[in-house]
Motif scaffolding. Structure first.
Motif, PDB file in Angstrom:
ATOM      1  N   GLN A 252      -0.451  -6.896   1.766  1.00  0.00           N
ATOM      2  CA  GLN A 252      -0.835  -7.832   0.703  1.00  0.00           C
ATOM      3  C   GLN A 252      -0.020  -9.118   0.765  1.00  0.00           C
ATOM      4  OE1 GLN A 252      -1.170  -5.077  -2.893  1.00  0.00           O
ATOM      5  NE2 GLN A 252      -3.010  -6.317  -3.016  1.00  0.00           N
TER       6      GLN A 252
ATOM      7  N   HIS B 238      -1.764 -12.711   0.982  1.00  0.00           N
ATOM      8  CA  HIS B 238      -1.439 -13.790   0.040  1.00  0.00           C
ATOM      9  C   HIS B 238      -1.000 -15.051   0.765  1.00  0.00           C
ATOM     10  CE1 HIS B 238      -0.953 -11.225  -3.828  1.00  0.00           C
ATOM     11  NE2 HIS B 238      -2.043 -10.943  -3.151  1.00  0.00           N
TER      12      HIS B 238
ATOM     13  N   ASP C 176      -7.541  -8.513   0.323  1.00  0.00           N
ATOM     14  CA  ASP C 176      -6.474  -8.317  -0.662  1.00  0.00           C
ATOM     15  C   ASP C 176      -6.938  -7.423  -1.808  1.00  0.00           C
ATOM     16  OD1 ASP C 176      -3.907  -8.878  -1.928  1.00  0.00           O
ATOM     17  OD2 ASP C 176      -5.077 -10.062  -3.344  1.00  0.00           O
TER      18      ASP C 176
HETATM   19 ZN    ZN Z   1      -3.315  -9.944  -4.347  1.00  0.00          ZN
END
Ligand code: ZN
Ligand code: FE
Ligand code: FE
Ligand code: FE
Length: 161
Positions: A104, A108, A144
């Protein structure tokens, strides 16, 4: 670097390097994951990442940019952290939760990079390129979100057991 166009090209080179590094790194994440769904999530994002690399490669060609001299150091560091987790001596469920956390962070970083690139492309009037970058940005958001769902589902619960 004098113009927004120069800065835009700098961002594009960075994203090219990031995707290139990820195509090489993601197979290790697939291998390290224990949960079948997580393994599938990593391997389907690996396939998308290969597409994204081709897409950013074509964008570089259309802008007449040579991206090979740039290395995204942030992605290098994030991948180092992924490798650290892969090599960690941990319970399978705990390691899976750790791999999601690392993945993640990667997504990001990509989301912020592509978000900026889309904005610059629009501002500079590169309509077609903005669309292509948006396609990748959408895939990064989805990846994500998929990780989020896996983490919030049973994976975090299993790690607490
Ligand atoms: Zn996220
Ligand atoms: Fe990507
Ligand atoms: Fe970077
Ligand atoms: Fe990604």
């Amino acid at each position: 670097m004098k113009t927004l166009q120069d800065l835009f090209e700098h961002e594009i080179k960075d994203l090219y390097s990031a995707e290139k590094q990820l195509v090489e790194a993601l197979p290790n994440m697939v291998k390290a994951a224990s949960d079948k769904k997580l393994q599938e999530a990593f391997s389907s994002h690996l396939e998308e990442t290969k597409e994204q690399f081709d897409r950013i490669h074509r964008i570089c060609e259309s802008l007449d940019i040579n991206p090979t001299s740039t290395k995204c150091k942030a992605m290098e560091g994030l991948i180092e952290e992924c490798d650290g987790m892969i090599n960690e001596d941990a319970d399978a469920d705990v390691k899976d939760a750790g791999l999601i956390a690392c993945a993640q962070r990667v997504e990001h970083y990509e989301i912020s990079g592509y978000g900026t690139a889309v904005r610059f492309a629009k501002e500079l009037g590169h309509k077609d390129i903005a669309k292509k970058l948006q396609t990748t940005l959408d895939q990064e958001y989805q990846a994500d979100q998929h990780m989020d769902n896996l983490a919030q589902g049973r994976l975090n619960k299993e790690a607490m057991a």
